[in-house]
Design an enzyme around this catalytic site. Structure first.
Site, short mmCIF file in Angstrom:
data_model
loop_
_atom_site.label_atom_id
_atom_site.label_comp_id
_atom_site.label_asym_id
_atom_site.label_seq_id
_atom_site.Cartn_x
_atom_site.Cartn_y
_atom_site.Cartn_z
N CYS A 35 -7.84 -7.32 -2.76
CA CYS A 35 -7.91 -8.15 -3.96
C CYS A 35 -9.12 -9.07 -3.88
O CYS A 35 -9.55 -9.46 -2.79
CB CYS A 35 -6.63 -8.97 -4.08
SG CYS A 35 -6.56 -10.08 -5.51
N SER B 17 -9.20 -12.10 -4.52
CA SER B 17 -8.81 -13.36 -3.89
C SER B 17 -9.04 -13.31 -2.38
O SER B 17 -9.44 -14.29 -1.76
CB SER B 17 -7.34 -13.67 -4.19
OG SER B 17 -7.14 -13.83 -5.57
N HIS C 165 -12.77 -13.81 -1.86
CA HIS C 165 -13.19 -15.21 -2.02
C HIS C 165 -12.96 -16.00 -0.74
O HIS C 165 -13.80 -16.80 -0.31
CB HIS C 165 -12.41 -15.87 -3.16
CG HIS C 165 -12.81 -15.39 -4.52
ND1 HIS C 165 -14.07 -14.94 -4.82
CD2 HIS C 165 -12.10 -15.31 -5.68
CE1 HIS C 165 -14.14 -14.60 -6.09
NE2 HIS C 165 -12.95 -14.81 -6.64
N HIS D 96 -2.66 -9.95 0.83
CA HIS D 96 -1.47 -10.52 0.19
C HIS D 96 -0.84 -9.60 -0.84
O HIS D 96 0.08 -10.00 -1.54
CB HIS D 96 -1.84 -11.85 -0.50
CG HIS D 96 -2.80 -11.70 -1.63
ND1 HIS D 96 -4.16 -11.55 -1.43
CD2 HIS D 96 -2.61 -11.66 -2.97
CE1 HIS D 96 -4.76 -11.43 -2.61
NE2 HIS D 96 -3.84 -11.49 -3.55
N CYS E 33 0.29 -8.02 -6.72
CA CYS E 33 -0.55 -9.12 -7.19
C CYS E 33 -1.25 -8.76 -8.48
O CYS E 33 -0.96 -9.28 -9.55
CB CYS E 33 -1.57 -9.54 -6.13
SG CYS E 33 -2.67 -10.87 -6.68
#
Length: 362
Positions: free
Chosen positions: A38, A40, A43, A59, A162
């Site tokens: 992902c 995220s 990042h 995650h 997610c």
């Protein structure tokens, strides 16, 4: 067991052997089958957000329950499950008010002084976003888990953990797109492609996909977009979106987390339109909003984790897939081994990836 670890001073992941602790009260031990990469994760990997290190990243995952701890209800060994970062206590004002995805007392890591769930040679490895999916085994609080229909392929189920839930939920629960409306989706990664499918399922008649990468837009068109806009670096993106259908849109969904796309998401709205910001934007970043546009009944809002309790949402999205309404295979760029995780993130940095899936052996 093997896991991908983010060490101090690194911007790539190191695959190492680590240990998982015994199952404690209200915990579930899961054999990981698949984990999605992902944005995220990227990042945090690139230091856009600070996290304690060393950490096991990831995650977005699905797997099979191996063992449950004391006090756990509703789960048993052999259950097929999806994990989610949005743990919840079920008792705080937010949970009781229907916003469990924003729980203020969410269970996460074990209490100070307890043995860590993950460790390496006895030293703690931090658990990322309550899950740490880039590991062959997951030891999580029971509130991070939802049981799903065993007919659902577990590799594709990981996507629901997610990106799919975030994108679909933003359309269904927060934007509440209605049949016949027009929708622009800015960013065609996992969340954006899910939002495009959500808009299609909701009955939107004009769905504008926006991205820098033409190949992503081709996939977006296959998944339900009716128009494609290649973002021009020096162009006015809001005007490009308006020009696609000759007017402002009823809804825009920003799935990038950047100032330029958030600004365009608001400015491309028609009178009475709603912009929903879904992308993860670093703290301190701001973007301009023309006050005059608000007087025409335009609205700016955010959405986090689909704006719904994931235990209610995810089984519905599984059923959409089983009924043929939701195309998850079309969102997968590639299936890779854990050892190839850095290559997957390199492709994401270049804007080439949709959703890569780590497939674990066994």
């Amino acid at each position: 067991m093997k896991a991908a670890i983010l060490e101090d001073g690194r911007t790539d992941l190191d695959i190492q052997e680590i240990s998982v602790d015994g199952v404690g009260p209200n915990e579930v031990l899961i054999r990981t089958v698949a984990a999605g990469l992902c944005h995220s994760d990227l990042h945090h990997l690139d230091g856009m957000f600070e996290i304690p290190r060393p950490s096991v990243l990831g995650h977005e995952s699905a797997g099979v329950v191996e063992e449950v701890g004391s006090g756990v209800e509703g789960f048993a060994p052999g259950d097929h499950v999806i994990t989610c970062l949005a743990t919840f206590c079920g008792k705080c004002d937010r949970c009781l008010g229907g916003r469990s995805y924003l729980c203020e007392s969410a269970p996460s890591a074990r209490a100070a002084g307890e043995r860590p769930r993950l460790h390496r040679n006895g030293a703690e490895l931090h658990q990322f976003l309550n899950v740490s999916s880039f590991s062959e085994m997951l030891l999580v609080h029971e509130s991070a888990v939802v049981r799903i229909d065993e007919r659902m392929p577990l590799d594709l189920a990981a996507l629901i953990g997610c990106g799919v839930t975030t994108g679909l939920g933003a359309v269904f629960n927060k934007a509440q797109v209605r049949p016949g409306q027009s929708v622009a989706v800015l960013g065609c990664g996992g969340i954006g492609l899910s939002a495009i499918q959500g808009a299609r399922i909701a009955g939107a008649t004009e769905i504008i996909a926006v991205d820098l990468n033409p190949s992503k837009l081709e996939v977006a068109m296959e998944l339900g977009a009716t128009h494609a806009v290649v973002s021009e670096p020096n162009g006015n993106l809001a005007d490009q979106i308006r020009d696609a259908i000759g007017r402002g849109v009823d809804h825009s969904l920003e799935a990038v987390g950047a100032v330029a796309t958030a600004t365009a998401a608001f400015e491309c709205l028609g009178v009475g339109g709603t912009a929903t910001i879904v992308g993860l934007m670093p703290g301190g970043r701001t973007f301009p909003v023309q006050g005059r546009m608000l007087l025409d009944d335009r609205k700016l809002q955010g959405s986090y984790m689909g704006t719904e309790n994931f235990r209610l949402a995810m089984p519905k999205y599984v059923e959409m897939y089983l009924q043929g309404k939701l195309n998850l295979e079309g969102m997968v760029s590639s299936r890779i081994a854990l050892e190839d995780v850095n290559r997957g993130f390199d492709a994401m940095r270049k804007g080439e990836a949709l959703r890569d899936l780590i497939i674990f052996d066994g």
